[in-house]
Every structure is written in C-alpha cells, then in structure tokens.
Design an enzyme around this catalytic site. Structure first.
Site, PDB file in Angstrom:
ATOM      1  N   TYR A 138      -4.874   4.105   9.366  1.00  0.00           N
ATOM      2  CA  TYR A 138      -5.375   5.161   8.493  1.00  0.00           C
ATOM      3  C   TYR A 138      -6.802   5.552   8.796  1.00  0.00           C
ATOM      4  O   TYR A 138      -7.609   4.726   9.193  1.00  0.00           O
ATOM      5  CB  TYR A 138      -5.334   4.693   7.028  1.00  0.00           C
ATOM      6  CG  TYR A 138      -4.208   5.335   6.260  1.00  0.00           C
ATOM      7  CD1 TYR A 138      -4.340   6.636   5.803  1.00  0.00           C
ATOM      8  CD2 TYR A 138      -3.036   4.655   6.009  1.00  0.00           C
ATOM      9  CE1 TYR A 138      -3.313   7.243   5.115  1.00  0.00           C
ATOM     10  CE2 TYR A 138      -1.995   5.258   5.327  1.00  0.00           C
ATOM     11  CZ  TYR A 138      -2.143   6.551   4.882  1.00  0.00           C
ATOM     12  OH  TYR A 138      -1.135   7.150   4.219  1.00  0.00           O
ATOM     13  N   ASP A 169      -9.255  -3.101   1.903  1.00  0.00           N
ATOM     14  CA  ASP A 169      -9.936  -2.976   3.195  1.00  0.00           C
ATOM     15  C   ASP A 169     -11.440  -3.200   3.162  1.00  0.00           C
ATOM     16  O   ASP A 169     -12.006  -3.657   4.150  1.00  0.00           O
ATOM     17  CB  ASP A 169      -9.658  -1.588   3.791  1.00  0.00           C
ATOM     18  CG  ASP A 169      -8.193  -1.419   4.133  1.00  0.00           C
ATOM     19  OD1 ASP A 169      -7.708  -2.170   4.978  1.00  0.00           O
ATOM     20  OD2 ASP A 169      -7.531  -0.541   3.543  1.00  0.00           O
TER      21      ASP A 169
HETATM   22 CU   LIG Z   1      -0.939   7.178   2.478  1.00  0.00          CU
END
Ligand SMILES: [Cu+2]
Ligand SMILES: *[C@@H]1O[C@H](CO)[C@@H](O)[C@H](O)[C@H]1NC(C)=O
Ligand SMILES: *[C@@H]1O[C@H](CO)[C@@H](O)[C@H](O)[C@H]1NC(C)=O
Ligand SMILES: *[C@@H]1O[C@H](CO)[C@@H](O)[C@H](O)[C@H]1NC(C)=O
Length: 715
Positions: free
Chosen positions: A442, A354
C-alpha cells in the site's frame, strides 16, 4: 547464496522502498542541490536546503542531526551495561523533545534547551528505554519497559526473517511443486499481530511469498496458502503451512503498472502540458531548516522515522490583534490499524499497525518531482537511524508547495443595487506539506494543507496495490453463492480481500494557549407547541463542555449530530464567544470487529472516532510505545480508562479516520487514489472573515493568462 543476496536486496528495495543512502554514499552526492532532476528549474528562492554534515539544530524541536546521532552512538558504545560484544539492536533513536513549557517559552535567538536522545534498544528480548543527554555526554535514564510488545521491526529483523525463510527446505519444495522458479521468488515480512500464548516470550514475523515472473507487480501473483512464522532472533522457522497447492498462480498479463511496460496506448486523448504559474516564485519560506512561513501561517515541520511527518507549533497571524496565535502544538499520524477480513491460516493475522510495527517514516519514498509534487516544491529529507545506531538520509521524503486548484475561497454577485453590479470572487490558494509512505503493497499519501482562512485540512490518500488472495475461480459464475462471497473477484484467479484502514491522529490542539476545553455542540430536535408555528419541529444547538475523558469518547452518528469544538474558556472574542477551533470529520468508518477480538484489543484506539485526553508527554502513540506483538495494555483506550478531568486543561484530541475497503476491478492492478480528510476549522477564533481584504487576481499578474476558447489543440 548469491541468489539469496539478490533476493534480499530486491526485497529491501521493493518492500521497504527506503533507499539507504548512508553517509559514505552521501559524500558523492551534492546534497546542496534541491532536486536530483536536472530538468527542474532551480529553486533559487530557497536560501538553503540543509547541509546535513554541517547542520546545527536551530529550534528546540529540530530532529537530531547526523553529528548528534553519531555522538549518541559513541556514548552508547562506551556505556557499561551495553558492552561492545553485547551491543543491543537500536530500534528507535530520536530527539527526546524538551518539555512543552520549555518549547513554548523559547524564542528565536534564545539558546536551545539541552539536546537529548530517546533510544529504544532491544537486548535479549527486553526493551530498554534509554535517554542520552548530549550536553552531559552520558546516559541519564535507563529502564526496561514493563509493558507488553516489542519495538518497531528493523530492516535487520526483516532481513534475518527472510534469510531463515528462504533457506527453509520445505519452501523450496512448495514452490517447486507449483512451478515457481527460485529466482522469481519474492517474500515479504508482514507483522504477526498477537494471538495468544503460542507466541509468548519470543518475537515472531510472518513471511509470505509471491512470484515476480514476467511482472514487476509480484503482489498480483501470490503463492497462496503458503505462510511461515519466523523467529528473527533465533533465525528459525517456527511454523510452516502450505495449504494452497491447488490454487493456480495468477497470470502476469496486465499486472505491470510502469509506463515503460505498457503495451497498449493510453485510454484517452492526451492532455496538453499543465501547471500552476508562479512567475515570482513561491510565497513561502523554510527558515533554519524546519520553520515554514507562508501567508498568515508559521509552523515547524520535520520528518520522523516512526510517524512520518510531524507538524509542531502551528500558529496563525491575526491581523486584528497583530498576534501570531497558537493553534496546534503538535499533530501527526500516531497509529494505523488495517485488519483483513479472512480467517484462513495464511490471512487471519493480517491486522497491521504499521506506524508502531514498521514506522511510516522509514517507509516513506523519495517524492517524484512533477508527479508526486508540483513545480516549485521544496523537498525536505529525513535523518534516520539504522539498527546499529548509524545515521542515514531518507532523501526528499517531504515536499512543501503552494496549491492553486482553481477553487474559490469566497464570492458574491449583486444585481439589485441601483446603477451598478458587483461580481467579487477570491481565489483559494493553500500551502501543502506532503509525504508518501509505501508500506509493503500500500501507498499512503499524507497532506497537511493550510488555508488562509485559518482552516487546516488533513488528507490521507490510499493507492498502491491490493493485498490479493489466489483462487481457482476465473469468473463469479463458477463461485457458489457468489453474491455472498466474503470478498470480490478483481481479476482472473484473484480475490480482493475486504479490509479496513484506520489512521489515528494525535492532535495536540492549543487554542490561544494550552488550557482548553472540549465542547460538544449537539444539534437537538425541538418540537413546537400546538398553535405556536406552522412548523412542527426545528433544531437547537446545545453546548456541553466535557468534564472528563468519558464525556469525550465520541462515536459518530448521523442521527445525533454534533460539532466538536476545542475552546479556550479564558479568551473571548469581542462578542464574548470563547475562541475555538472545531474538528470536522470527513468521510470515515468505524471498526465493526468484536471488542474482544485480539486485533481490536490491540487497536482499541479505534473503538471511538474521537477521544480527548489530558496532555501527557508519554502518551504519543495510540497503539502503545511498543506496538509489535503488544496485547493492548498501553493504548489510548487503556490510558483513557482513568477518566481524567479534561476541562480547562492542556488537552489532546485524537481523531480516527476510517475506510472500509471492498475491492473492485478498477483497483487492479494498481488502485486509483482514494482520499479522505478532516478539518480543523476556526470557530469564533477570528473577529470576522480573516480573508476579507485579500486582493483579487488580475490579468497582468501572470505572463500567460487568457481564458481558453474551448477548442482542444492537438499538438
Ligand atoms: Cu484498502
Ligand atoms: C532450492 O532448489 C533449487 C533448485 O530448484 C536449488 O538451486 C537451491 O539451492 C535450493 N535452495 C535451497 C535453500 O534448498
Ligand atoms: C513468462 O512468460 C513466458 C512466455 O509467455 C512463459 O513461457 C513463462 O512460463 C512465464 N513465466 C512465468 C513465471 O509466469
Ligand atoms: C493552565 O491551568 C493550570 C491549572 O490546571 C495552571 O496551573 C496553569 O498555570 C495554566 N496555564 C496557563 C498557561 O494558563
């Protein structure tokens, strides 16, 4: 088209969570106020939050200002190779930091070194690396990168990929067949990884979709088996796969996490109001916009579009010698690696990096006062750049606050002395710099926590949503071999796919100056001689100084334990010990993928938990400067193959924190935060306990300070 626009806008807001308050909008906001929340007490202790329109850099490491970015833009626009009709997409535009020696030699009051910008621009599939000297007002370096890979995706790339995907007729048919309304469709743009020649010579982005019908938590309603491969430059769908029409759309019930959407009361007795008292205000200051001073610490803090939060020039006061001593030149999260463990066509590529693929500063959300950060926090903005080289403000993306969590920094009680007793204890108060990045589903919370005893703890918390997979099953009993299924059922029709998270930190530790050595202090079992002792065995600490990079590639192992010290061989304590700091790993995990698996080749920086390299200005990003679709030719592992000398040199420590994540029902619909950390802890750095003489706390220090009688007051 209106729907499409709405979709794109909702995508940009929800997936990227970067609220683009461009300069024109900024004028309407009072950016001098510290907090947008009117109920907050005024943080009058801080003289100034930066006025971005009139900002003048004060420190060699200060990020580029709005004005400087605009000047770089103007210089690029008049630069011949980039005509205005063929202007490249700007994928990165940041301060080109001055040489380390210049920064180390600089003192407050000195003029700051020449301001330069480092630009990564993409034009006709080529990555141009350009340096702009703001003092000279021109481009001073321009080369085309020879390494594999492309720069970070821009918001524009993602928007183009989505536009191509949602106007692709087969998508409409697929969702129609599943009864998903076009208006409920939300698509996201995961990175494609790199899996061989089919993807050569063009950029590709994957697009996967969800239904937002009846919930804001569309991540829990995947349109399973549907995946598109899109070329954002040609705006073309390269490949379309739908293998999941038989898999039902998981239900929306119980997926929403917003307080306003809860239908049942909270699970427990409510808590009375709680906070930490600071009647005289906080004890830290933020000077010249970026220099944080607190207790015995001083450091430079800034936001970065790619790395998120960067700590530089961390120094600690030594009361014995009266010096501000160097500890760390620069520390930041250099790369992520998040591989999912599923081979399906719509899953195998999910092996995210990322930091280099998206940028975790771009993904950082404005922190929520009182919930993300406590009262008396100071908020710092990011000044970032769009793909057409315009500056924008990422507001309140870092917070700084003092933490008192009721902990003890040292204590002792003594009852054996004649005539008196001793009960001495001291509170542990720390200073935290925090950022939270929402990278798709996330959320990653980063804390850099500074302690008065010289310890720095770096913490990463994971929260947000699981990346889930649709399944026809509603109960494990109907799943054949359910004890062995690759991933657990976390809700009806939803599997939490097993995955890992790795976060690799660049830690340019400079203990009392740049020239340091790395020492492994191995604990080795020794056996006693026959008759020597009632004991058969004991441990010895044996120190080994690493000569070259290969001596410092560390795989952690409980049965061969070591401490990992960075020492300054030319500076000794009064007892003759070299001054040092040790890296103390916390709970962590290693990658178990095959070394020649394509994602593992690209993320080979996770092959060891610790690496040590000689300092090199160009080696900042563990997954390579150009990470997107890279083949692994510019990683920490590749640089480190040279096996360069590292003894008594300016060295950089790399530490990878890892998590294996086997999801469970409690991770649904949003995960309670899971945390791991590591410490940088002084070893023979101070002559004795550096917090021996700090005073205890007394009743009269605080306005309300009575021990609780233990009775719950239901107010
Ligand atoms: Cu995870
Ligand atoms: C998709 O189908 C809907 C009707 O179900 C229609 O309104 C829309 O225009 C179609 N979009 C595309 C891109 O084909
Ligand atoms: C939303 O809920 C309503 C009422 O339960 C239901 O009729 C509708 O099909 C649901 N929509 C989706 C997209 O799940
Ligand atoms: C560090 O060591 C190098 C030789 O490796 C030397 O040239 C340099 O002067 C040293 N720097 C400091 C600050 O001692």
């Amino acid at each position: 088209m209106k729907k499409l626009t709405t979709l794109l806008i909702s995508f940009l807001v929800i997936f990227i969570v970067s609220r683009l308050w461009l300069p024109s909008n900024l004028k309407r906001r009072n950016i001098l106020s510290l907090s947008s929340d009117k109920d907050q007490p005024a943080n009058f202790w801080f003289k100034s939050k930066i006025d971005h329109f009139n900002e003048i850099p004060q420190h060699p490491l200060d990020p580029l200002t709005l004005e400087e970015i605009n000047r770089v833009r103007a210089i690029l626009f008049s630069y011949q190779p980039f005509s205005s009709t063929n202007f490249p997409a700007i994928h990165s535009l940041t301060l080109d930091e001055p040489y380390k020696s210049q920064v180390l030699g600089w003192k407050k009051g000195d003029p700051i070194p020449a301001r330069k910008a480092f630009v990564i621009a993409l034009l006709n599939g080529k990555s141009h690396l350009v340096t702009v000297d703001l003092g000279l007002g021109r481009v001073t370096r321009h080369e085309i990168s020879p390494s594999s890979g492309y720069p970070m995706l821009s918001l524009d790339d993602m928007a183009k990929a989505l536009e191509a995907a949602v106007s692709f007729p087969e998508l409409n048919q697929s969702i129609g067949a599943r009864g998903v309304a076009f208006s409920d469709l939300i698509c996201i743009t995961p990175s494609a990884g790199w899996y061989g020649p089919d993807e050569e010579g063009r950029r590709v982005i994957k697009v996967i979709c969800f239904s937002s019908g009846n919930t804001s938590n569309y991540f829990m309603r995947p349109i399973e088996g549907l995946v598109m491969t899109v070329d954002p430059d040609k705006r073309e769908v390269v490949k379309f796969t739908d293998s999941g029409r038989a898999i039902p759309l998981p239900r929306a019930a119980n997926t929403d996490y917003r307080y306003s959407a809860q239908e049942k009361p909270p699970e427990m007795r409510p808590l009375n109001p709680i906070s930490m008292e600071q009647p005289n205000g906080p004890s830290f200051s933020v000077e010249d916009g970026h220099v944080v001073k607190w207790a015995n610490w001083e450091f430079h803090l800034k936001a970065d579009q790619r790395a998120g939060l960067v700590i530089s020039r961390a120094r600690v006061w030594d009361s014995e010698t009266g010096e501000l001593r160097n500890v760390m030149y620069k520390g930041f999260a250099s790369e992520f690696f998040v591989p999912y463990m599923d081979l399906d066509e719509s899953w195998y590529f999910k092996t995210y990096m990322d930091v280099g693929e998206f940028g975790i500063g771009v993904a950082a959300s404005p922190l929520v006062p009182l919930n993300d950060c406590p009262q008396y926090s100071y908020y710092m903005d990011g000044v970032f750049v769009t793909s057409d080289a315009k500056p924008y403000i990422q507001p309140n993306m870092i917070c700084i606050f003092e933490r008192y969590a009721g902990d003890i920094i040292w204590r002792h009680s003594e009852t054996l002395l004649p005539g008196f007793q001793i009960n001495e204890a001291r509170r542990k108060v720390t200073l935290v710099a925090r950022m939270a990045a929402t990278v798709g589903n996330y959320d990653y919370i980063f804390d850099w926590e500074f302690q008065t005893d010289g310890l720095i703890q770096v913490k990463v918390g994971l929260s947000g949503m699981l990346m889930v997979k649709g399944t026809p099953h509603e109960n494990v009993e109907t799943m054949a071999n359910h004890e062995e299924v690759s991933s657990p059922l976390v809700s009806e029709n939803l599997i939490g796919v097993v995955h890992d998270h790795f976060v690799t930190f660049h830690l340019d530790v400079d203990i009392d100056g740049p020239n340091n050595s790395f020492a492994k202090v191995n604990l080795v079992k020794e056996e006693s001689l026959p008759g020597e002792s009632p004991r058969k065995s004991y441990l010895k600490a044996k120190r080994h100084i690493a000569k070259t990079e290969n001596d410092a590639k560390i795989k952690l192992n409980l049965h061969n334990p070591s401490e990992f010290h960075v020492v300054n061989p030319s500076r000794r304590s009064r007892l003759g010990n070299p001054t040092g700091y040790k890296l103390v790993p916390g709970r962590t995990a290693a990658s178990l993928l095959d070394l020649f698996d394509p994602p593992q080749i690209r993320s080979a920086f996770t092959n060891n938990q610790i690496w040590v390299t000689p300092y090199n200005r160009k080696e900042q990003w563990a997954g390579g400067l150009l990470t997107y679709q890279s083949k692994g030719d510019d990683t920490l592992a590749a640089w480190s193959e040279r096996n360069r000398p590292i003894e008594n040199k300016d060295i950089v420590l790399w530490y990878t924190m890892g998590f294996h994540h086997i999801p469970c029902q409690e991770d649904f619909p949003i995960m309670p935060t899971v945390t791991s950390s590591f410490d940088l802890k002084p070893v023979n750095f101070f002559e004795l306990n550096p917090v021996l003489r700090i005073p205890p706390a007394f009743d009269h220090d605080l306005p309300v300070c009575r021990p609780s009688n233990g009775n719950y007051r239901d107010t």
